[in-house]
Design a protein around this motif. Sequence first.
Motif, short mmCIF file in Angstrom:
data_model
loop_
_atom_site.label_atom_id
_atom_site.label_comp_id
_atom_site.label_asym_id
_atom_site.label_seq_id
_atom_site.Cartn_x
_atom_site.Cartn_y
_atom_site.Cartn_z
N TYR A 295 0.82 -1.21 0.00
CA TYR A 295 0.00 0.00 0.00
C TYR A 295 0.86 1.27 0.00
CZ TYR A 295 -4.31 -2.64 0.98
OH TYR A 295 -5.38 -3.49 0.89
N GLN A 298 2.37 2.39 -3.34
CA GLN A 298 1.39 2.79 -4.34
C GLN A 298 0.75 4.14 -4.06
OE1 GLN A 298 -1.30 -0.45 -5.88
NE2 GLN A 298 -0.20 -1.72 -4.40
N MET A 299 1.06 4.72 -2.89
CA MET A 299 0.51 6.04 -2.57
C MET A 299 1.07 7.10 -3.52
SD MET A 299 -1.63 5.88 -0.03
CE MET A 299 -2.18 4.26 -0.57
N PRO A 300 0.20 7.95 -4.08
CA PRO A 300 0.68 9.01 -4.99
C PRO A 300 1.29 10.17 -4.19
CG PRO A 300 -1.71 9.11 -4.76
CD PRO A 300 -1.26 7.92 -3.97
N GLU A 301 2.58 10.38 -4.35
CA GLU A 301 3.27 11.41 -3.56
C GLU A 301 2.70 12.80 -3.84
OE1 GLU A 301 7.84 12.85 -2.49
OE2 GLU A 301 7.46 11.60 -4.25
N SER A 302 2.30 13.07 -5.07
CA SER A 302 1.78 14.40 -5.41
C SER A 302 0.50 14.74 -4.66
CB SER A 302 1.52 14.49 -6.92
OG SER A 302 0.58 13.49 -7.32
N VAL A 303 -0.23 13.72 -4.25
CA VAL A 303 -1.50 13.94 -3.54
C VAL A 303 -1.34 13.72 -2.03
CG1 VAL A 303 -3.90 13.19 -3.30
CG2 VAL A 303 -2.83 13.26 -5.56
N TYR A 306 3.53 11.52 0.38
CA TYR A 306 4.47 10.43 0.62
C TYR A 306 4.14 9.32 -0.37
CZ TYR A 306 0.63 8.01 2.97
OH TYR A 306 -0.56 7.40 3.25
N GLY A 307 4.97 8.28 -0.42
CA GLY A 307 4.76 7.17 -1.33
C GLY A 307 5.51 7.37 -2.63
N GLY A 309 3.99 6.22 -5.88
CA GLY A 309 3.10 6.13 -7.02
C GLY A 309 3.33 4.89 -7.87
N SER A 311 2.88 1.19 -9.57
CA SER A 311 1.78 0.35 -10.02
C SER A 311 1.75 -0.94 -9.20
CB SER A 311 1.96 0.00 -11.50
OG SER A 311 3.12 -0.80 -11.68
N LEU A 442 -7.24 8.63 1.46
CA LEU A 442 -5.90 8.02 1.57
C LEU A 442 -5.46 8.06 3.03
CD1 LEU A 442 -4.11 9.65 -1.50
CD2 LEU A 442 -5.12 7.36 -1.36
#
Length: 505
Positions: A295, A298-303, A306-307, A309, A311, A442
């Motif tokens: 998980y 797969q977190m989108p850093e831009s949103v 952290y993470g 992004g 696949s 998230l």
Amino acid sequence: MSHAHRAAPTRASGQTLLVLALGLAAMVVSMMQTLVVPVLGIIQDDLNATTANVSWVTTATLLSAAVFTPLLGRFGDQHGKKPTLVGVLLVMIAGSVLAATTSSLTWLIIGRIMQGAATAIFPLALSVLREEIKPAKLPGAMALVSGTLAFGSGLALVGAGLLTQGAAPDYHRVFWLAVVLAVVALAGVLFAVPASRAKTGGRTDWLGALSLAMLLVLLLLPISQGHEWGWTSGRTIGAFAGAIVMAGVWVAVERRVKEPMVDMRMFAHRPVLFTNLAGLLLGFAMFAQFIGVSYLVQMPESVAGYGFGASVLAAAVVYLLPTTLVSLVGAQVGGLLVRRIGARSTLAIGAAFGVLGFAWLTAAHGTSASVIGAGMIIGLAISFGYASMPALIVASVPAHQTGIANGINSISRSVGSAVASAMITTLLASKTIELPDGMPALPQESQFTLSFAIAGAAFALVVVVALIGLKAAHAPRASAVRKVAAAESAEPAEPAGSQPAAELV
């Protein structure tokens, strides 16, 4: 060249083929657990199912494994390991074909129930190894077969990701992969596994099997579905209460039956009891790393802030596969350590690596290098645990209880995994980032940090279990083990009811 000199290499090559065949079968077992994880969303979309309904694709396998593993482990001890192995693999192949050809959620779940029976292969494989492998080489053989469990989990994620790439992903391909691998495993078992030399016979304890099955279902069902039902709902609390009642019923049944499925003295024997506790904690920590890292990356850093992004496929190949590869290699080192310093010490060392890995993951998960490096250390910890626990079980029970004892240990790991899945999912959903309307919620980064810290604490408890809980099981010196192993290798297979000769603990 004399006949004796020709026979020795032949026997050695036969044992190598046996270990490889059983390792492949065990790998298929672990693949059944994680194979569907990357494709649950595809299944939900294709079958127009709700999230709650599609979750039964994983829950059904967990419950099936809990019910059939101890029953079939005991059945193999009584009536022969090879025919039981063959029967289980045939059921798994049938279930995989059903899952690969159906477009009905109901029939897919039935196929997954049939696949869940495959979990019994692992304790059956360990029983075969104990019967066929020389005691001096037994820890290494068990470590290799155990190591394939972690490797299979990672391979399933990668395979499922690759097979569902593209504009029109089809989840049926994933189950056809399961069919192919299961058929290969069946061929290996038919070719390499000899007929059982020791069978205890006796009646099947159907009442004990039924009460244990009800206990496990009532325990695992609310753990796996509690997030959907609500942890304080009547269904959840009622199921847990029912599990407590059924635990008492099961113990009462097993104490009164003439030939119980589970010998309560064996179940409560200190080394067995604490090894099962270690299995529960190890299963928890392993699944927490798997879910948490999957998980997180797969977190989108831009949103989220952290993470990475990643696949689903990148999460499996880049971030989780290194952990499973280290587990496979580390299992061989673990087997060597079990033989040299004992299973208890190996378990403690492995758990210490787990504490270190999760401490790193807790403190620094902001870069790919940290996540991958920490995961590899955790993979080493998992492999040492997998190498140690079968040796602890085998050294603590007579030969005719090997299957059921390892079956219960497998269930303890499954319970730990189910608890981890429920706990991590709940933690990640409990605190979320406020996002614009229409965007999915998230989790806050702090929830990942807390999840990794809890998993590290689980490994810390394994250290305590190994050093204190298992202290009563004294490990003999390596030289003494070799003497006993040499003496035992010259003897025929242990008769039913005999005590283990070498306690590698």
